[in-house]
Design a protein around this motif. Structure first.
Motif, PDB file in Angstrom:
ATOM      1  N   LEU A  47       0.826  -1.205   0.000  1.00  0.00           N
ATOM      2  CA  LEU A  47       0.000   0.000   0.000  1.00  0.00           C
ATOM      3  C   LEU A  47       0.866   1.264   0.000  1.00  0.00           C
ATOM      4  N   ARG A  48       1.725   1.335  -0.986  1.00  0.00           N
ATOM      5  CA  ARG A  48       2.579   2.512  -1.209  1.00  0.00           C
ATOM      6  C   ARG A  48       3.527   2.785  -0.049  1.00  0.00           C
ATOM      7  N   ALA A  49       3.926   1.744   0.686  1.00  0.00           N
ATOM      8  CA  ALA A  49       4.881   1.958   1.778  1.00  0.00           C
ATOM      9  C   ALA A  49       6.221   2.446   1.256  1.00  0.00           C
ATOM     10  N   ASP A  50       6.514   2.152  -0.029  1.00  0.00           N
ATOM     11  CA  ASP A  50       7.775   2.597  -0.627  1.00  0.00           C
ATOM     12  C   ASP A  50       7.642   3.974  -1.269  1.00  0.00           C
ATOM     13  N   GLY A  51       6.453   4.581  -1.201  1.00  0.00           N
ATOM     14  CA  GLY A  51       6.252   5.917  -1.760  1.00  0.00           C
ATOM     15  C   GLY A  51       5.910   5.925  -3.236  1.00  0.00           C
ATOM     16  N   GLY A  52       5.895   4.777  -3.895  1.00  0.00           N
ATOM     17  CA  GLY A  52       5.621   4.734  -5.330  1.00  0.00           C
ATOM     18  C   GLY A  52       4.137   4.647  -5.631  1.00  0.00           C
ATOM     19  N   ALA A  53       3.831   4.630  -6.912  1.00  0.00           N
ATOM     20  CA  ALA A  53       2.458   4.443  -7.402  1.00  0.00           C
ATOM     21  C   ALA A  53       1.483   5.435  -6.790  1.00  0.00           C
ATOM     22  N   LEU A  63      -2.424  -5.784  17.599  1.00  0.00           N
ATOM     23  CA  LEU A  63      -2.941  -5.684  16.234  1.00  0.00           C
ATOM     24  C   LEU A  63      -2.365  -4.475  15.510  1.00  0.00           C
ATOM     25  N   ARG A  64      -2.287  -3.348  16.222  1.00  0.00           N
ATOM     26  CA  ARG A  64      -1.769  -2.125  15.594  1.00  0.00           C
ATOM     27  C   ARG A  64      -0.311  -2.292  15.177  1.00  0.00           C
ATOM     28  N   TYR A  65       0.494  -2.925  16.032  1.00  0.00           N
ATOM     29  CA  TYR A  65       1.912  -3.032  15.700  1.00  0.00           C
ATOM     30  C   TYR A  65       2.193  -4.146  14.697  1.00  0.00           C
ATOM     31  N   ILE A  66       1.304  -5.115  14.604  1.00  0.00           N
ATOM     32  CA  ILE A  66       1.420  -6.094  13.516  1.00  0.00           C
ATOM     33  C   ILE A  66       1.172  -5.402  12.179  1.00  0.00           C
ATOM     34  N   ILE A  67       0.163  -4.527  12.142  1.00  0.00           N
ATOM     35  CA  ILE A  67      -0.106  -3.751  10.928  1.00  0.00           C
ATOM     36  C   ILE A  67       1.087  -2.867  10.592  1.00  0.00           C
ATOM     37  N   ALA A  68       1.653  -2.215  11.613  1.00  0.00           N
ATOM     38  CA  ALA A  68       2.820  -1.340  11.395  1.00  0.00           C
ATOM     39  C   ALA A  68       4.017  -2.128  10.892  1.00  0.00           C
ATOM     40  N   LEU A  69       4.165  -3.367  11.341  1.00  0.00           N
ATOM     41  CA  LEU A  69       5.290  -4.202  10.913  1.00  0.00           C
ATOM     42  C   LEU A  69       5.265  -4.435   9.410  1.00  0.00           C
ATOM     43  N   PHE A  70       4.065  -4.590   8.852  1.00  0.00           N
ATOM     44  CA  PHE A  70       3.942  -4.837   7.416  1.00  0.00           C
ATOM     45  C   PHE A  70       3.869  -3.547   6.602  1.00  0.00           C
ATOM     46  N   TYR A  71       3.124  -2.570   7.113  1.00  0.00           N
ATOM     47  CA  TYR A  71       2.828  -1.383   6.312  1.00  0.00           C
ATOM     48  C   TYR A  71       3.619  -0.137   6.702  1.00  0.00           C
ATOM     49  N   THR A  72       4.460  -0.223   7.744  1.00  0.00           N
ATOM     50  CA  THR A  72       5.198   0.907   8.329  1.00  0.00           C
ATOM     51  C   THR A  72       4.236   1.859   9.043  1.00  0.00           C
ATOM     52  N   THR A  73       4.796   2.812   9.763  1.00  0.00           N
ATOM     53  CA  THR A  73       3.970   3.756  10.532  1.00  0.00           C
ATOM     54  C   THR A  73       3.673   5.030   9.751  1.00  0.00           C
ATOM     55  N   ASP A  74       4.116   5.104   8.503  1.00  0.00           N
ATOM     56  CA  ASP A  74       3.935   6.327   7.720  1.00  0.00           C
ATOM     57  C   ASP A  74       2.481   6.527   7.315  1.00  0.00           C
ATOM     58  N   THR A  75       2.048   7.787   7.382  1.00  0.00           N
ATOM     59  CA  THR A  75       0.741   8.167   6.836  1.00  0.00           C
ATOM     60  C   THR A  75       0.911   8.476   5.360  1.00  0.00           C
ATOM     61  N   ARG A  76       0.057   7.934   4.500  1.00  0.00           N
ATOM     62  CA  ARG A  76       0.183   8.239   3.067  1.00  0.00           C
ATOM     63  C   ARG A  76      -1.188   8.292   2.394  1.00  0.00           C
ATOM     64  N   GLY A  77      -1.216   9.026   1.319  1.00  0.00           N
ATOM     65  CA  GLY A  77      -2.429   9.125   0.523  1.00  0.00           C
ATOM     66  C   GLY A  77      -2.603   7.892  -0.338  1.00  0.00           C
ATOM     67  N   VAL A  78      -3.813   7.350  -0.368  1.00  0.00           N
ATOM     68  CA  VAL A  78      -4.067   6.154  -1.181  1.00  0.00           C
ATOM     69  C   VAL A  78      -5.264   6.331  -2.105  1.00  0.00           C
ATOM     70  N   VAL A  79      -5.957   7.471  -1.991  1.00  0.00           N
ATOM     71  CA  VAL A  79      -7.155   7.695  -2.799  1.00  0.00           C
ATOM     72  C   VAL A  79      -6.961   8.949  -3.636  1.00  0.00           C
TER      73      VAL A  79
END
Length: 368
Positions: free
Chosen positions: A115-121, A182-198
């Protein structure tokens, strides 16, 4: 002749009533000032409508989440602090599915999967809106509900089922631990960064005879989806055998056991409905706001609790009414106070209502 204890109790009641009337007077003055601003032209009707509409939109996604929290309390008898992170789960899983489908041939698989954790797309490049990618958006909504349900059922089996007969405090503390995990499992996969997805929402121009010039299609999608689900829950609770069993267990669990109601099946249905609505709420919030963060549900949790308490703990219809009050208050308060203080207005109003109606708007009825 009154004893000292009785006199003290009467004094406490008097102080409570005085504070309540003072707060109610403040609310009344604000309503009068609102009318004055509209009449003298300080507050254009278009701006007032914008605040009101935003309040309705906010109340719908708060209401979806509040239904699940209220059901959990009325049937399982504990305040589920992990409910906010189920909202976050729905947001991330649903939009990951939307990106996996909508970004085919546009973005790398790793970028879509995380989900754009690398900043692309960029969302605009993927065309992530209801007009450019309707199939991806609808699929994401379904996945948000299904995967959030699976996560909630897994948590129930691993944690809550073992604590069925534990006290409410024990379950509450366990739910806080579940929320953090649950929150930190999500952070482990998706990082803690806030990003636009829509991507920016398309606007639908209305005919000249309609007072509204355009409709935000993402907001319209949220409203239609939320209202459909709320009506569906109402029909299920009032007109199905499962709904009647859920209301019976909410009234009296022991009596429900004696009369042969399958309580574990009711608990299973409670998790399915509550978690599904929470996941959908998280997905729709991101559709409206455009951004996703691991703290999404946690930051909303206080407002959801406020709506449930205001409506009357255990009442689903009370939770919906409380959500409407909270959503409108948060937005209409922007007429007088800065946006970073608007939640204070909602909690103040909740206190005013509870002073006069300690059991909430629906008197704390513990049935649907």
């Amino acid at each position: 002749m009154s004893t000292g204890a009785e006199q003290g109790r009467f004094a406490d009641v008097s102080i409570q009533e005085v504070i309540g009337w003072l707060l109610l007077a403040v609310v009344g003055l604000l309503v009068l000032d609102l009318i004055r601003q509209v009449l003298v032209g300080e507050l254009p009707l278009g701006r007032l409508w914008a605040f009101t509409w935003n309040g309705i939109v906010d109340s719908l996604y708060i209401g979806l989440a509040a239904i699940g929290l209220s059901m959990t309390y009325s049937i399982l008898r504990f305040a589920n602090f992990s409910h906010g992170d189920l909202i976050t789960t729905g947001a991330f899983t649903g939009w990951t599915a939307a990106y996996l489908v909508g970004g085919i041939g546009i973005a790398e698989l790793s970028s879509r999967l995380l989900l754009r954790a690398d900043g692309g797309a960029q969302p605009g490049a993927v065309g992530m809106d209801v007009v450019s990618a309707p199939i991806a958006i609808v699929l994401g909504l379904l996945v948000a509900a299904v995967l959030t349900i699976l996560v909630a059922l897994a948590i129930d089996r691993l944690v809550y089922r073992k604590l069925r007969d534990a006290s409410g405090i024990t379950l509450l503390i366990a739910s806080v631990g579940v929320a953090l995990a649950l929150r930190y499992i999500i952070a482990l996969f998706y990082t803690t960064d806030t990003r636009g997805v829509v991507a920016s929402s398309p606007q639908w121009e209305m005919p000249a005879f309609v007072p509204i010039e355009t409709i935000n299609l993402h907001e319209a999608t949220l409203v239609i989806s939320a209202l459909s689900l709320i009506v569906g829950v109402h029909l299920l609770l009032q007109y199905t055998k499962l709904g009647k069993s859920m209301r019976a267990m909410s009234d009296n669990k022991d009596l429900a056991l004696i009369t042969g109601i399958p309580t574990e099946r009711v608990i299973f249905a409670t998790w399915v409905i509550g978690a599904g609505l929470a996941g959908v709420a998280g997905y729709l919030i991101v559709l409206d706001r455009g951004q996703v963060t691991i703290n999404l549900g946690w930051f909303l949790l206080l407002l959801i609790f406020a709506a449930v308490i205001l409506g009357g703990i255990g009442s689903i219809y009370g939770a919906l009414a409380g959500s409407l009050v909270i959503g409108l208050t948060i937005n209409l308060s922007l007429i007088w106070i800065p946006s970073d203080l608007n939640e204070i207005a909602a909690f103040t109003l909740m206190i005013v209502v509870l002073i006069f109606r300690p059991d909430g708007l629906f008197k704390g009825v513990e049935t649907a």
